[in-house]
Design an enzyme around this catalytic site. Sequence first.
Site, PDB file in Angstrom:
ATOM      1  CG  HIS A  20      40.259  33.648  34.678  1.00  0.00           C
ATOM      2  ND1 HIS A  20      41.322  34.422  35.022  1.00  0.00           N
ATOM      3  CD2 HIS A  20      39.927  34.051  33.315  1.00  0.00           C
ATOM      4  CE1 HIS A  20      41.555  35.457  33.937  1.00  0.00           C
ATOM      5  NE2 HIS A  20      40.729  35.270  32.889  1.00  0.00           N
ATOM      6  CG  ASP A  56      42.664  32.034  36.965  1.00  0.00           C
ATOM      7  OD1 ASP A  56      43.572  31.741  36.154  1.00  0.00           O
ATOM      8  OD2 ASP A  56      42.094  33.311  36.962  1.00  0.00           O
ATOM      9  CG  ASP A  85      40.760  44.139  34.340  1.00  0.00           C
ATOM     10  OD1 ASP A  85      39.923  44.365  35.199  1.00  0.00           O
ATOM     11  OD2 ASP A  85      40.691  43.273  33.548  1.00  0.00           O
ATOM     12  CG  ASP A 105      44.059  41.845  34.173  1.00  0.00           C
ATOM     13  OD1 ASP A 105      44.714  40.868  34.535  1.00  0.00           O
ATOM     14  OD2 ASP A 105      43.314  41.846  33.370  1.00  0.00           O
TER      15      ASP A 105
END
Length: 439
Positions: A103, A106, A298, A341
Amino acid sequence: MAANEAFPGIGKIRYEGPDTKNMLAFRHYDADAIVEGLPMRDHFRFAVSWWHTFRGTGSDPFGAPTMIRPWERGGDSLEAALARVKVGFEFMEKLGVGFYCFHDRDVAPEGRDLAESNRNLDAVAAALRAEQERSGIRLLWGTANLFSHPRYVHGAATSCNAEVFAFAAAQVKKALETTHALGGAGYVFWGGREGYQCLWNTDMKREIDHLARFMHMAVEHAKKIGFTGQFYFEPKPREPTKHQYDYDCAACINFLRAHGLADHVKMNIETNHATLAGHEMQHELEYAGMQGFLGSIDANTGDTLLGWDTDQFPTDIYLTTRIMYTILKYGGLAPGGVNFDAKVRRESFEPVDLFHAHIGGMDAFARGLKIAAAMRADGALQRLVDERYASWSGPLGRRIESGSESMESLEREMLAKGDAAPCTSGRQELFENIVNTYL
Ligand code: XLS
Ligand code: NI
Ligand code: NI
Protein backbone atom coordinates in the site's frame (compact mmCIF):
# COMPACT_ATOMS: atom_id res chain seq x y z
CA MET A 1 27.46 -7.02 4.17
CA ALA A 2 27.40 -9.06 7.40
CA ALA A 3 27.81 -6.05 9.73
CA ASN A 4 24.68 -4.23 8.63
CA GLU A 5 22.50 -7.22 7.90
CA ALA A 6 19.00 -7.16 9.37
CA PHE A 7 18.84 -10.95 9.53
CA PRO A 8 22.37 -11.98 10.55
CA GLY A 9 23.03 -15.67 10.68
CA ILE A 10 20.29 -16.45 8.16
CA GLY A 11 21.55 -17.25 4.67
CA LYS A 12 19.74 -17.96 1.45
CA ILE A 13 16.88 -20.39 2.04
CA ARG A 14 17.41 -23.41 -0.21
CA TYR A 15 15.44 -26.41 -1.35
CA GLU A 16 16.80 -29.39 0.56
CA GLY A 17 14.02 -31.93 0.03
CA PRO A 18 11.51 -33.55 2.38
CA ASP A 19 14.09 -35.35 4.53
CA THR A 20 16.16 -32.39 5.62
CA LYS A 21 16.40 -31.62 9.32
CA ASN A 22 17.04 -27.93 8.59
CA MET A 23 13.91 -25.91 9.41
CA LEU A 24 15.29 -22.91 7.50
CA ALA A 25 15.08 -24.81 4.21
CA PHE A 26 12.36 -25.74 1.75
CA ARG A 27 11.16 -29.32 1.80
CA HIS A 28 8.80 -29.00 -1.17
CA TYR A 29 9.20 -25.60 -2.81
CA ASP A 30 11.83 -26.14 -5.48
CA ALA A 31 11.64 -23.01 -7.65
CA ASP A 32 13.03 -24.73 -10.77
CA ALA A 33 11.08 -27.99 -10.48
CA ILE A 34 8.70 -28.43 -13.40
CA VAL A 35 5.05 -29.21 -12.67
CA GLU A 36 2.60 -29.44 -15.57
CA GLY A 37 5.25 -27.95 -17.83
CA LEU A 38 5.97 -24.86 -15.71
CA PRO A 39 8.61 -24.18 -13.03
CA MET A 40 7.14 -23.86 -9.55
CA ARG A 41 8.29 -20.24 -9.32
CA ASP A 42 6.04 -19.34 -12.26
CA HIS A 43 3.06 -21.27 -10.94
CA PHE A 44 3.11 -19.25 -7.76
CA ARG A 45 4.81 -15.91 -8.36
CA PHE A 46 5.06 -15.69 -4.56
CA ALA A 47 4.89 -12.21 -3.10
CA VAL A 48 5.64 -10.80 0.35
CA SER A 49 3.15 -8.21 1.61
CA TRP A 50 4.94 -5.12 2.81
CA TRP A 51 2.26 -4.13 5.30
CA HIS A 52 2.28 -7.30 7.39
CA THR A 53 5.89 -8.36 7.06
CA PHE A 54 7.65 -5.02 7.39
CA ARG A 55 5.03 -2.88 9.14
CA GLY A 56 3.27 -5.39 11.39
CA THR A 57 3.87 -4.48 15.01
CA GLY A 58 1.96 -7.20 16.81
CA SER A 59 -0.42 -4.76 18.45
CA ASP A 60 -4.02 -5.93 18.80
CA PRO A 61 -7.16 -4.32 20.25
CA PHE A 62 -6.06 -5.45 23.70
CA GLY A 63 -2.33 -4.92 23.67
CA ALA A 64 0.76 -3.01 22.66
CA PRO A 65 3.25 -3.91 19.92
CA THR A 66 5.37 -6.99 20.58
CA MET A 67 7.54 -7.41 17.49
CA ILE A 68 11.30 -7.27 17.96
CA ARG A 69 12.62 -5.53 14.86
CA PRO A 70 16.13 -4.28 15.66
CA TRP A 71 16.28 -2.20 12.46
CA GLU A 72 13.22 -0.12 13.43
CA ARG A 73 14.14 3.13 15.12
CA GLY A 74 10.56 3.86 16.00
CA GLY A 75 8.20 6.22 14.28
CA ASP A 76 6.98 6.64 10.76
CA SER A 77 9.70 8.90 9.35
CA LEU A 78 10.95 8.97 5.77
CA GLU A 79 14.42 7.91 6.97
CA ALA A 80 12.93 4.83 8.64
CA ALA A 81 10.97 4.06 5.47
CA LEU A 82 14.11 4.25 3.36
CA ALA A 83 16.08 2.05 5.77
CA ARG A 84 13.24 -0.48 5.71
CA VAL A 85 13.57 -0.86 1.93
CA LYS A 86 17.01 -2.43 2.38
CA VAL A 87 15.65 -4.73 5.09
CA GLY A 88 12.73 -5.76 2.93
CA PHE A 89 14.86 -6.69 -0.03
CA GLU A 90 17.40 -8.53 2.15
CA PHE A 91 14.51 -10.59 3.52
CA MET A 92 13.01 -11.32 0.11
CA GLU A 93 16.35 -12.21 -1.46
CA LYS A 94 17.18 -14.61 1.35
CA LEU A 95 13.72 -16.15 1.12
CA GLY A 96 13.91 -16.39 -2.66
CA VAL A 97 10.57 -14.80 -3.57
CA GLY A 98 10.26 -12.94 -6.84
CA PHE A 99 7.62 -10.36 -5.89
CA TYR A 100 6.22 -8.02 -3.25
CA CYS A 101 3.02 -5.99 -2.80
CA PHE A 102 2.43 -2.72 -0.99
CA HIS A 103 0.00 0.00 0.00
CA ASP A 104 1.28 3.53 -0.60
CA ARG A 105 1.21 4.35 3.11
CA ASP A 106 3.04 1.15 4.16
CA VAL A 107 6.14 2.00 2.19
CA ALA A 108 6.14 5.77 2.75
CA PRO A 109 4.77 7.95 5.55
CA GLU A 110 1.73 10.17 5.13
CA GLY A 111 2.94 13.79 5.05
CA ARG A 112 1.38 16.95 6.46
CA ASP A 113 -0.53 17.40 3.21
CA LEU A 114 -1.02 15.54 -0.06
CA ALA A 115 1.98 17.15 -1.74
CA GLU A 116 4.31 16.05 1.06
CA SER A 117 2.83 12.54 1.04
CA ASN A 118 3.50 12.37 -2.70
CA ARG A 119 7.09 13.53 -2.22
CA ASN A 120 7.62 10.87 0.45
CA LEU A 121 6.27 8.21 -1.87
CA ASP A 122 8.52 9.39 -4.69
CA ALA A 123 11.57 9.19 -2.45
CA VAL A 124 10.78 5.65 -1.31
CA ALA A 125 9.82 4.56 -4.83
CA ALA A 126 13.27 5.60 -6.03
CA ALA A 127 14.83 3.40 -3.36
CA LEU A 128 12.48 0.53 -4.22
CA ARG A 129 13.34 0.86 -7.88
CA ALA A 130 17.07 0.71 -7.14
CA GLU A 131 16.62 -2.42 -5.03
CA GLN A 132 14.38 -4.01 -7.67
CA GLU A 133 17.04 -3.45 -10.29
CA ARG A 134 19.80 -4.78 -8.06
CA SER A 135 17.90 -7.90 -6.98
CA GLY A 136 15.55 -8.68 -9.86
CA ILE A 137 12.61 -8.79 -7.41
CA ARG A 138 9.48 -7.24 -8.91
CA LEU A 139 6.25 -5.61 -7.82
CA LEU A 140 3.25 -7.94 -8.15
CA TRP A 141 0.76 -5.21 -7.34
CA GLY A 142 0.42 -1.90 -5.64
CA THR A 143 -2.57 -0.41 -3.89
CA ALA A 144 -3.59 2.65 -1.88
CA ASN A 145 -4.44 2.66 1.80
CA LEU A 146 -7.83 4.38 1.80
CA PHE A 147 -8.90 3.30 5.25
CA SER A 148 -6.39 4.15 8.03
CA HIS A 149 -6.52 7.95 8.06
CA PRO A 150 -9.46 9.55 9.95
CA ARG A 151 -10.57 11.35 6.75
CA TYR A 152 -11.70 7.91 5.55
CA VAL A 153 -13.96 7.36 8.53
CA HIS A 154 -17.00 7.03 6.22
CA GLY A 155 -15.08 5.26 3.45
CA ALA A 156 -13.20 6.70 0.48
CA ALA A 157 -14.91 6.24 -2.91
CA THR A 158 -18.18 5.68 -1.03
CA SER A 159 -17.77 8.51 1.46
CA CYS A 160 -20.71 10.86 2.02
CA ASN A 161 -18.13 13.66 1.67
CA ALA A 162 -17.29 14.57 -1.95
CA GLU A 163 -13.94 16.08 -0.98
CA VAL A 164 -12.91 12.81 0.60
CA PHE A 165 -13.75 11.11 -2.71
CA ALA A 166 -11.59 13.70 -4.46
CA PHE A 167 -8.70 13.19 -2.05
CA ALA A 168 -8.94 9.42 -2.48
CA ALA A 169 -8.92 9.85 -6.26
CA ALA A 170 -5.76 11.93 -6.00
CA GLN A 171 -4.20 9.31 -3.76
CA VAL A 172 -5.05 6.46 -6.16
CA LYS A 173 -3.76 8.49 -9.10
CA LYS A 174 -0.40 8.74 -7.36
CA ALA A 175 -0.41 5.10 -6.23
CA LEU A 176 -1.15 4.01 -9.80
CA GLU A 177 1.63 6.17 -11.20
CA THR A 178 4.03 4.77 -8.61
CA THR A 179 2.97 1.20 -9.37
CA HIS A 180 3.50 1.95 -13.06
CA ALA A 181 6.93 3.51 -12.46
CA LEU A 182 7.96 0.39 -10.56
CA GLY A 183 6.81 -1.89 -13.38
CA GLY A 184 4.03 -3.37 -11.24
CA ALA A 185 2.14 -6.28 -12.79
CA GLY A 186 -1.14 -5.21 -11.21
CA TYR A 187 -3.16 -2.83 -9.06
CA VAL A 188 -5.63 -3.86 -6.34
CA PHE A 189 -8.79 -2.21 -5.10
CA TRP A 190 -9.68 -3.39 -1.65
CA GLY A 191 -12.60 -1.50 -0.20
CA GLY A 192 -11.26 -0.93 3.26
CA ARG A 193 -14.27 0.98 4.49
CA GLU A 194 -16.38 0.95 1.32
CA GLY A 195 -19.55 -0.20 3.01
CA TYR A 196 -21.83 0.85 5.83
CA GLN A 197 -22.44 0.49 9.55
CA CYS A 198 -26.11 1.52 9.45
CA LEU A 199 -28.62 1.60 6.61
CA TRP A 200 -30.68 4.45 8.09
CA ASN A 201 -27.92 6.96 7.36
CA THR A 202 -26.77 5.39 4.08
CA ASP A 203 -27.70 6.11 0.45
CA MET A 204 -26.56 2.75 -0.88
CA LYS A 205 -27.32 3.40 -4.53
CA ARG A 206 -25.35 6.63 -4.52
CA GLU A 207 -22.39 5.04 -2.74
CA ILE A 208 -22.19 2.08 -5.13
CA ASP A 209 -22.49 4.38 -8.16
CA HIS A 210 -19.63 6.46 -6.76
CA LEU A 211 -17.49 3.36 -6.32
CA ALA A 212 -18.06 2.51 -9.97
CA ARG A 213 -17.22 6.06 -11.07
CA PHE A 214 -14.05 5.86 -9.00
CA MET A 215 -12.93 2.62 -10.64
CA HIS A 216 -13.69 3.98 -14.10
CA MET A 217 -11.52 7.00 -13.33
CA ALA A 218 -8.68 4.67 -12.31
CA VAL A 219 -9.07 2.62 -15.50
CA GLU A 220 -9.09 5.82 -17.56
CA HIS A 221 -6.00 7.14 -15.81
CA ALA A 222 -4.19 3.83 -16.32
CA LYS A 223 -4.86 4.12 -20.03
CA LYS A 224 -3.61 7.70 -20.04
CA ILE A 225 -0.28 6.86 -18.40
CA GLY A 226 0.18 3.61 -20.32
CA PHE A 227 -0.21 1.29 -17.33
CA THR A 228 -1.19 -2.08 -18.80
CA GLY A 229 -1.08 -4.08 -15.56
CA GLN A 230 -4.12 -6.00 -14.41
CA PHE A 231 -6.66 -4.35 -12.09
CA TYR A 232 -8.05 -6.51 -9.29
CA PHE A 233 -11.02 -6.15 -6.95
CA GLU A 234 -10.53 -7.91 -3.60
CA PRO A 235 -13.72 -9.16 -1.95
CA LYS A 236 -14.20 -8.93 1.80
CA PRO A 237 -17.68 -9.08 3.31
CA ARG A 238 -17.16 -7.08 6.47
CA GLU A 239 -14.57 -5.79 8.95
CA PRO A 240 -14.06 -3.01 9.68
CA THR A 241 -17.60 -2.17 8.49
CA LYS A 242 -20.65 -4.30 9.09
CA HIS A 243 -21.22 -4.72 5.37
CA GLN A 244 -18.79 -4.07 2.53
CA TYR A 245 -19.96 -3.71 -1.06
CA ASP A 246 -17.15 -6.02 -2.22
CA TYR A 247 -18.77 -8.81 -0.18
CA ASP A 248 -17.69 -11.87 -2.17
CA CYS A 249 -16.83 -12.84 -5.75
CA ALA A 250 -20.51 -13.03 -6.70
CA ALA A 251 -21.20 -9.51 -5.44
CA CYS A 252 -18.01 -8.12 -6.98
CA ILE A 253 -18.53 -9.70 -10.39
CA ASN A 254 -22.12 -8.49 -10.44
CA PHE A 255 -20.90 -4.99 -9.58
CA LEU A 256 -18.25 -5.08 -12.32
CA ARG A 257 -20.73 -6.29 -14.93
CA ALA A 258 -23.46 -3.87 -13.90
CA HIS A 259 -21.09 -0.91 -14.21
CA GLY A 260 -19.21 -1.76 -17.39
CA LEU A 261 -15.97 -2.69 -15.62
CA ALA A 262 -15.91 -6.41 -16.43
CA ASP A 263 -13.28 -6.05 -19.16
CA HIS A 264 -10.88 -4.18 -16.92
CA VAL A 265 -10.95 -5.80 -13.48
CA LYS A 266 -10.42 -9.36 -12.23
CA MET A 267 -10.60 -10.77 -8.73
CA ASN A 268 -7.91 -10.92 -6.05
CA ILE A 269 -9.24 -13.62 -3.76
CA GLU A 270 -8.23 -14.00 -0.11
CA THR A 271 -8.85 -17.18 1.88
CA ASN A 272 -9.75 -15.50 5.15
CA HIS A 273 -12.19 -13.18 3.39
CA ALA A 274 -13.90 -16.17 1.78
CA THR A 275 -14.27 -17.65 5.26
CA LEU A 276 -15.81 -14.42 6.57
CA ALA A 277 -18.29 -14.52 3.67
CA GLY A 278 -19.33 -18.04 4.63
CA HIS A 279 -17.60 -19.63 1.63
CA GLU A 280 -14.77 -22.03 1.13
CA MET A 281 -11.78 -20.52 -0.69
CA GLN A 282 -12.32 -23.15 -3.38
CA HIS A 283 -15.84 -21.85 -3.92
CA GLU A 284 -14.59 -18.32 -4.49
CA LEU A 285 -11.87 -19.51 -6.88
CA GLU A 286 -14.31 -21.70 -8.77
CA TYR A 287 -16.92 -18.95 -9.00
CA ALA A 288 -14.43 -16.43 -10.36
CA GLY A 289 -12.60 -18.98 -12.51
CA MET A 290 -15.64 -20.30 -14.34
CA GLN A 291 -16.42 -16.76 -15.54
CA GLY A 292 -12.92 -15.70 -16.43
CA PHE A 293 -12.41 -13.42 -13.42
CA LEU A 294 -9.71 -15.40 -11.59
CA GLY A 295 -6.82 -12.98 -11.21
CA SER A 296 -4.60 -13.33 -8.18
CA ILE A 297 -4.79 -14.63 -4.62
CA ASP A 298 -4.02 -13.37 -1.14
CA ALA A 299 -2.75 -16.50 0.57
CA ASN A 300 -3.59 -16.82 4.24
CA THR A 301 -6.03 -18.61 6.47
CA GLY A 302 -8.36 -17.77 9.32
CA ASP A 303 -9.28 -19.60 12.46
CA THR A 304 -12.75 -21.08 12.58
CA LEU A 305 -12.91 -20.30 16.30
CA LEU A 306 -12.19 -16.60 15.75
CA GLY A 307 -14.62 -14.47 13.78
CA TRP A 308 -12.23 -11.98 12.22
CA ASP A 309 -9.56 -11.63 9.57
CA THR A 310 -6.68 -13.18 11.51
CA ASP A 311 -4.50 -13.40 8.38
CA GLN A 312 -2.55 -16.46 9.49
CA PHE A 313 0.03 -18.14 7.31
CA PRO A 314 -1.45 -21.10 5.42
CA THR A 315 -0.04 -24.46 6.53
CA ASP A 316 -3.00 -26.74 5.85
CA ILE A 317 -2.14 -29.04 2.93
CA TYR A 318 -5.79 -29.86 2.30
CA LEU A 319 -6.51 -26.16 1.82
CA THR A 320 -3.56 -25.55 -0.51
CA THR A 321 -4.42 -28.69 -2.48
CA ARG A 322 -7.93 -27.42 -3.09
CA ILE A 323 -6.63 -23.99 -4.03
CA MET A 324 -4.05 -25.33 -6.47
CA TYR A 325 -6.45 -27.87 -7.97
CA THR A 326 -8.83 -25.08 -8.88
CA ILE A 327 -6.10 -22.70 -10.05
CA LEU A 328 -4.64 -25.39 -12.36
CA LYS A 329 -8.12 -26.09 -13.66
CA TYR A 330 -8.44 -22.47 -14.80
CA GLY A 331 -4.99 -22.22 -16.34
CA GLY A 332 -2.98 -20.54 -13.57
CA LEU A 333 -2.69 -17.06 -12.10
CA ALA A 334 -0.14 -15.09 -14.14
CA PRO A 335 0.06 -12.10 -14.35
CA GLY A 336 -1.35 -12.53 -10.84
CA GLY A 337 0.39 -14.52 -8.14
CA VAL A 338 0.28 -15.81 -4.59
CA ASN A 339 0.65 -12.90 -2.19
CA PHE A 340 1.12 -13.81 1.46
CA ASP A 341 -1.38 -11.39 2.95
CA ALA A 342 -0.50 -12.97 6.27
CA LYS A 343 1.15 -11.97 9.49
CA VAL A 344 3.10 -13.81 12.14
CA ARG A 345 1.21 -14.20 15.41
CA ARG A 346 1.66 -11.52 18.06
CA GLU A 347 3.40 -14.16 20.13
CA SER A 348 5.88 -14.96 17.31
CA PHE A 349 7.85 -11.77 17.74
CA GLU A 350 11.41 -12.61 16.68
CA PRO A 351 12.72 -11.77 13.19
CA VAL A 352 13.40 -15.43 12.39
CA ASP A 353 9.67 -16.13 12.74
CA LEU A 354 9.14 -14.17 9.51
CA PHE A 355 11.23 -16.82 7.76
CA HIS A 356 9.50 -19.77 9.38
CA ALA A 357 6.13 -18.31 8.44
CA HIS A 358 6.91 -17.74 4.77
CA ILE A 359 8.83 -21.00 4.35
CA GLY A 360 5.88 -22.90 5.78
CA GLY A 361 3.44 -21.12 3.50
CA MET A 362 5.54 -21.68 0.40
CA ASP A 363 6.08 -25.34 1.24
CA ALA A 364 2.37 -25.84 1.92
CA PHE A 365 1.58 -24.36 -1.50
CA ALA A 366 4.27 -26.44 -3.20
CA ARG A 367 2.82 -29.61 -1.69
CA GLY A 368 -0.66 -28.53 -2.70
CA LEU A 369 0.56 -28.00 -6.26
CA LYS A 370 2.25 -31.39 -6.45
CA ILE A 371 -0.79 -33.17 -5.03
CA ALA A 372 -3.21 -31.30 -7.29
CA ALA A 373 -1.07 -32.06 -10.35
CA ALA A 374 -0.99 -35.76 -9.40
CA MET A 375 -4.76 -35.79 -9.04
CA ARG A 376 -5.14 -34.19 -12.43
CA ALA A 377 -2.62 -36.48 -14.13
CA ASP A 378 -4.38 -39.52 -12.73
CA GLY A 379 -7.82 -38.22 -13.67
CA ALA A 380 -9.72 -40.59 -11.36
CA LEU A 381 -11.60 -37.77 -9.70
CA GLN A 382 -12.48 -36.07 -12.97
CA ARG A 383 -13.68 -39.40 -14.42
CA LEU A 384 -16.08 -39.76 -11.52
CA VAL A 385 -17.35 -36.21 -12.00
CA ASP A 386 -17.84 -36.89 -15.71
CA GLU A 387 -19.71 -40.09 -14.87
CA ARG A 388 -21.97 -38.17 -12.50
CA TYR A 389 -22.97 -35.84 -15.33
CA ALA A 390 -23.02 -38.55 -18.02
CA SER A 391 -26.68 -37.96 -18.89
CA TRP A 392 -25.74 -34.45 -20.03
CA SER A 393 -23.50 -36.01 -22.68
CA GLY A 394 -26.36 -38.20 -23.91
CA PRO A 395 -28.79 -37.10 -26.66
CA LEU A 396 -31.32 -35.36 -24.38
CA GLY A 397 -28.66 -33.55 -22.33
CA ARG A 398 -26.89 -32.33 -25.44
CA ARG A 399 -30.14 -31.09 -26.97
CA ILE A 400 -30.99 -29.11 -23.80
CA GLU A 401 -27.50 -27.65 -23.48
CA SER A 402 -27.45 -26.58 -27.11
CA GLY A 403 -30.75 -24.75 -26.68
CA SER A 404 -32.81 -26.83 -29.09
CA GLU A 405 -35.38 -27.95 -26.51
CA SER A 406 -38.32 -26.03 -25.06
CA MET A 407 -40.59 -26.61 -22.08
CA GLU A 408 -43.21 -27.91 -24.48
CA SER A 409 -40.88 -30.44 -26.13
CA LEU A 410 -39.58 -31.57 -22.72
CA GLU A 411 -43.12 -31.95 -21.44
CA ARG A 412 -43.90 -34.18 -24.45
CA GLU A 413 -40.86 -36.30 -23.70
CA MET A 414 -41.66 -36.70 -20.00
CA LEU A 415 -45.38 -37.35 -20.59
CA ALA A 416 -44.35 -40.20 -22.86
CA LYS A 417 -41.78 -41.55 -20.34
CA GLY A 418 -43.92 -40.96 -17.26
CA ASP A 419 -40.98 -40.11 -14.97
CA ALA A 420 -37.29 -39.23 -15.02
CA ALA A 421 -34.65 -41.95 -14.85
CA PRO A 422 -33.56 -42.63 -11.24
CA CYS A 423 -30.63 -40.60 -9.91
CA THR A 424 -27.30 -42.16 -9.03
CA SER A 425 -25.50 -41.76 -5.70
CA GLY A 426 -23.44 -38.59 -5.18
CA ARG A 427 -20.71 -40.69 -3.54
CA GLN A 428 -19.32 -37.76 -1.58
CA GLU A 429 -17.46 -40.08 0.79
CA LEU A 430 -15.85 -41.91 -2.11
CA PHE A 431 -14.72 -38.62 -3.63
CA GLU A 432 -13.27 -37.51 -0.31
CA ASN A 433 -11.53 -40.85 0.17
CA ILE A 434 -10.00 -40.64 -3.29
CA VAL A 435 -8.66 -37.16 -2.53
CA ASN A 436 -7.04 -38.53 0.62
CA THR A 437 -5.19 -41.20 -1.36
CA TYR A 438 -3.08 -38.43 -2.92
CA LEU A 439 -2.22 -36.63 0.32
C1 XLS B 1 -7.42 -6.54 4.32
C2 XLS B 1 -7.02 -6.80 2.94
C3 XLS B 1 -5.86 -5.95 2.48
C4 XLS B 1 -5.74 -5.99 1.00
C5 XLS B 1 -4.93 -4.90 0.41
O1 XLS B 1 -8.16 -7.28 4.95
O2 XLS B 1 -6.75 -8.15 2.82
O3 XLS B 1 -4.69 -6.37 3.10
O4 XLS B 1 -5.23 -7.21 0.56
O5 XLS B 1 -5.49 -3.68 0.67
NI1 NI C 1 -5.85 -9.07 1.18
NI1 NI D 1 -7.55 -9.45 4.63
